[in-house]
Design a protein around this motif. Structure first.
Motif, PDB file in Angstrom:
ATOM      1  N   LEU A  77       0.787  -1.043   0.112  1.00 11.46           N
ATOM      2  CA  LEU A  77      -0.131  -0.173   0.024  1.00 11.46           C
ATOM      3  C   LEU A  77       0.911   1.078  -0.095  1.00 11.46           C
ATOM      4  O   LEU A  77       1.744   1.372   0.896  1.00 11.46           O
ATOM      5  CB  LEU A  77      -0.804  -0.068   1.153  1.00 11.46           C
ATOM      6  N   CYS A  78       0.654   1.953  -0.936  1.00 12.42           N
ATOM      7  CA  CYS A  78       1.477   3.391  -1.053  1.00 12.42           C
ATOM      8  C   CYS A  78       1.313   4.280   0.173  1.00 12.42           C
ATOM      9  O   CYS A  78       0.322   4.525   0.633  1.00 12.42           O
ATOM     10  CB  CYS A  78       1.019   4.077  -2.249  1.00 12.42           C
ATOM     11  N   PRO A  79       2.798   4.702   0.644  1.00 12.74           N
ATOM     12  CA  PRO A  79       2.819   5.410   1.754  1.00 12.74           C
ATOM     13  C   PRO A  79       2.522   6.875   1.518  1.00 12.74           C
ATOM     14  O   PRO A  79       2.580   7.761   2.458  1.00 12.74           O
ATOM     15  CB  PRO A  79       4.316   5.118   2.470  1.00 12.74           C
ATOM     16  N   PHE A  80       2.275   7.194   0.084  1.00 13.57           N
ATOM     17  CA  PHE A  80       2.399   8.483  -0.061  1.00 13.57           C
ATOM     18  C   PHE A  80       0.899   9.014  -0.450  1.00 13.57           C
ATOM     19  O   PHE A  80       0.693  10.287  -0.671  1.00 13.57           O
ATOM     20  CB  PHE A  80       3.091   8.999  -1.481  1.00 13.57           C
ATOM     21  N   HIS A  81       0.029   8.290  -0.640  1.00 15.31           N
ATOM     22  CA  HIS A  81      -1.445   8.552  -0.778  1.00 15.31           C
ATOM     23  C   HIS A  81      -2.335   7.377  -0.043  1.00 15.31           C
ATOM     24  O   HIS A  81      -1.710   6.174  -0.073  1.00 15.31           O
ATOM     25  CB  HIS A  81      -1.909   8.771  -2.091  1.00 15.31           C
ATOM     26  N   ASP A  82      -3.447   7.538   0.185  1.00  9.76           N
ATOM     27  CA  ASP A  82      -4.514   6.671   0.632  1.00  9.76           C
ATOM     28  C   ASP A  82      -4.926   5.616  -0.421  1.00  9.76           C
ATOM     29  O   ASP A  82      -5.625   6.065  -1.538  1.00  9.76           O
ATOM     30  CB  ASP A  82      -5.548   7.430   1.394  1.00  9.76           C
ATOM     31  N   GLU A  83      -5.018   4.465  -0.258  1.00  3.86           N
ATOM     32  CA  GLU A  83      -5.561   3.600  -1.296  1.00  3.86           C
ATOM     33  C   GLU A  83      -5.999   2.274  -0.736  1.00  3.86           C
ATOM     34  O   GLU A  83      -5.658   1.958   0.668  1.00  3.86           O
ATOM     35  CB  GLU A  83      -4.512   3.474  -2.274  1.00  3.86           C
ATOM     36  N   LYS A  84      -6.786   1.681  -1.546  1.00  7.12           N
ATOM     37  CA  LYS A  84      -7.527   0.522  -0.879  1.00  7.12           C
ATOM     38  C   LYS A  84      -6.765  -0.759  -1.121  1.00  7.12           C
ATOM     39  O   LYS A  84      -6.718  -1.954  -0.600  1.00  7.12           O
ATOM     40  CB  LYS A  84      -9.027   0.456  -1.069  1.00  7.12           C
ATOM     41  N   SER A  85      -6.253  -0.966  -2.495  1.00  7.79           N
ATOM     42  CA  SER A  85      -5.565  -1.758  -3.136  1.00  7.79           C
ATOM     43  C   SER A  85      -4.038  -1.505  -3.546  1.00  7.79           C
ATOM     44  O   SER A  85      -3.909  -0.566  -3.816  1.00  7.79           O
ATOM     45  CB  SER A  85      -6.115  -2.556  -4.132  1.00  7.79           C
ATOM     46  N   PRO A  86      -3.100  -2.339  -3.299  1.00 12.92           N
ATOM     47  CA  PRO A  86      -1.733  -2.056  -3.752  1.00 12.92           C
ATOM     48  C   PRO A  86      -1.451  -1.441  -5.148  1.00 12.92           C
ATOM     49  O   PRO A  86      -1.506  -2.381  -5.833  1.00 12.92           O
ATOM     50  CB  PRO A  86      -0.892  -2.996  -3.202  1.00 12.92           C
TER      51      PRO A  86
END
Length: 633
Positions: A40-49
């Protein structure tokens, strides 16, 4: 000013520190195929990698927010460091001595501010540990012993003691070469009448580390009755310490959290210690603030949002603890993990429980007992008189919107059935339909949360409905749009051909807004990998999260439309995966180069170096895609 770091040394640092080792200190990585890792990206909020790391190439790239680069670029971005600060930190980690051009070495007082503040905290932590052995610190050692912590436990957690005098630490750090300005900026000292004095005096000290293990602050516990300060005093907000973005114990717990897919959230430093010593090595705590959205982001990157992930809160059973639990539930849907609450007998915290009943009782405490949603609903329902129709109706009005916030449709249905049982409403379907209606209204309102409970005869449809995806219309003569459409059809109809690669693709890789909306639906439904088990159930899930009829119709259309190719196989799927990604990489290269061109000579040197580095990295990746096709994904 310090000289420029030698180019050969920069290359040596880049080659010496594996990118996957650095990135895995901040988030959990798992196999993405083709030798790559994803998370999961540490730079934006996301639900799937959509964040991928290529250890063989030393590169990372997120196809959701388009951040990318090498190890140096990653550390610069995540820890807000300059280029030179990052190289210095990584060089120290790799044991590389840097050379500086223009004739000089880089003296310590010329190093970047963040590195200096971290070094000051490291020195302070060592100073406090040494002071715990002093005669004056007997009161601190007694405090620890009374709570079941011996010398070895104190050493493991780096617990120390701050002398009661005015400026013991300040004088010690001055002797280490730190300036008064650095001491004030770090929060370790504060202004006094005659200069800086120690902020923490006569207290037991817990070092607070960030995810990478660097000490960035302290928690200080009052020990004496004549101390007029608060029971716990934390480091003030600084450039390296923000209480909403740190979790005590995360440096010790992160590997076990990732391995076990479980995190235990407790309320204090001694509770973390008690849990770890009892074998619950996934315990962490907030630092003087409520558990919030930034804390969730830290845990999600470690938990990877897999189906078995669990987060367990151990709040006290008193009114304050119940309030904290309800506050945590407000953010519950930001987790993909299952969330639970555990309350010890007699409302004891883990530290007291360990003292009274031993390690086994602590281990038993954190075995999941009550789902957090159930606890929250019981708190709501408990405020009403369920013996009367009016009371049951009022409780339903308050509780139903809470259940409607649950995004997974099957979980939402199950909880709605449980709510009917809590309320004593025999017509279960009435409650289920009420919750479903509220959830549907929320989606139609753009997922801004459930609509307010309607008054009898009222209608929420007076709200303006969204008009569907915005942006340019689909143009099927466009090669990009044709390729994106074909890839979405593969993801919906033949997910086995594009998994797991497709689930690492970001929404922004689909240039047509309607296609981007479909990609988002697939992500929210669990990704194309979910379709490997049951394609029909998977498509139902995708349709269930569609925000409006426009998107739902497009999903249906793509799910039944025939493919353009003659042979729909792995080669065909790989061709379209590569084309979509290659266009995304090329767009990013053009964006960065265009931005540099517009800025001209006004670009800061560090920004220029980082941008040029990013372009180089992306160009290498693009060339790899052209040469190696799907094997480069």
């Amino acid at each position: 000013m310090a000289g420029r770091i030698n180019d050969d040394d920069v290359k040596a640092v880049r080659d010496a520190v594996p990118i996957d080792a650095v990135v895995s200190e901040y988030l959990q990585l798992r196999n993405a195929g083709g030798g790559n890792l994803k998370g999961l990206c540490p730079f934006h909020d996301e639900k799937s990698p959509s964040f991928q790391v290529s250890p063989s190439k030393g590169l990372f790239h997120c196809f959701g927010c388009q951040e990318g680069g090498d190890t140096i670029a990653f550390v610069m971005k995540i820890d807000h460091l300059s280029f030179s600060e990052t190289v210095e930190r990584l060089a120290a980690r790799a044991g590389i001595t840097l050379r500086y051009e223009e004739g000089g070495y880089n003296p310590s007082h010329q190093r970047g501010e963040r590195i200096r503040l971290v070094e000051a905290h490291k020195a302070a932590a060592q100073f406090y540990v040494e002071q715990l052995d002093s005669p004056e610190a007997e009161i601190g050692r007694k405090f620890l012993a009374e709570r079941g912590f011996d010398q070895a436990a104190a050493a493991h957690f780096g617990v120390g003691y701050s002398p009661a005098g005015w400026d013991h630490l300040t004088r010690y750090l001055r002797g280490k070469g730190f300036s008064d300005r650095e001491l004030i900026t770090s929060g370790l000292s504060q202004d006094g009448r005659r200069g800086p004095i120690d902020r923490f005096r006569g207290r037991l000290m817990w070092p607070i580390s960030d995810t990478s293990g660097e000490v960035v602050g302290f928690g200080a516990r009052k020990l004496r009755d004549d101390d007029n300060g608060p029971k716990y005093l934390n480091t003030p907000e600084t450039s390296i310490y923000k209480k909403s973005q740190v979790l005590y114990g995360i440096d010790l717990a992160k590997k076990d959290i990732a391995k076990a897919s479980r995190a235990v959230v407790v309320e204090g430093y001694t509770d973390v210690m008690a849990c770890h010593l009892a074998g619950i090595t996934t315990a962490i705590a907030t630092c003087g603030t409520a558990f919030g959205g930034d804390h969730i982001k830290i845990l999600r990157r470690l938990l990877m949002d897999n189906g078995s992930a669990r987060v367990i809160f151990t709040f006290d059973g008193d009114a304050a603890g119940q309030k904290a639990a309800l506050r945590a539930f407000e953010d519950d849907q930001k987790f993909a993990a299952e969330t639970y609450i555990a309350i010890a007998p007699d409302n004891m915290d883990p530290c007291d429980l360990r003292l009274v009943k031993g390690d086994e009782a602590v281990r038993d405490l954190v075995e999941p007992r009550t789902p957090l949603f159930e606890f929250a609903l019981r708190q709501i329902v408990g405020r009403y008189d369920l013996e009367t129709p009016a009371g049951r109706g009022a409780a339903l009005d308050e509780a139903a919107p809470v259940v409607a916030r649950i995004k997974n449709s099957s979980s939402q249905h199950e909880v709605a059935v449980q709510l009917a049982g809590m309320l004593g409403i025999l017509d279960t379907q009435f409650v289920v339909k009420r919750v479903s209606q509220l959830a549907r209204w929320a989606r139609d309102r753009g997922d801004r949360g459930p609509a307010p409970a309607p008054t009898r005869g009222g209608s929420p449809h007076q709200q303006a409905r969204p008009t569907g995806p915005s942006g340019p219309a689909l143009h099927l003569r466009s090669p990009a749009h044709r390729t994106e459409r074909e890839l979405l059809k593969l993801a919906l109809q033949r997910p086995a051909l594009v998994s797991p690669a497709f689930d690492a693709y970001g929404v922004d890789e689909f240039t047509a807004p309607p296609y981007a909306a479909v990609r988002q639906c697939i992500a929210e439904a669990g990704g194309a990998e979910r379709g490997l088990a049951d394609t029909r159930e998977y498509l139902v899930g995708v349709l269930g999260v569609a925000p409006d009829d426009t998107v739902r119709k497009l999903v249906t259309e793509l799910a039944v439309e025939v493919f353009h190719g003659k042979s729909i196989d792995e080669a065909y799927a790989g061709e379209h995966l590569v084309k979509v990604r290659l266009r995304a990489v090329d767009r990013r290269i053009n964006d960065v180069q265009g931005s540099l061109s517009r800025l001209g000579s006004n670009v800061a040197p560090d920004h220029l170096a980082a941008a040029q580095n990013e372009v180089w990295v992306l160009q290498q990746y693009a060339q790899s895609l052209r040469n190696n096709g799907a094997d480069a994904l």
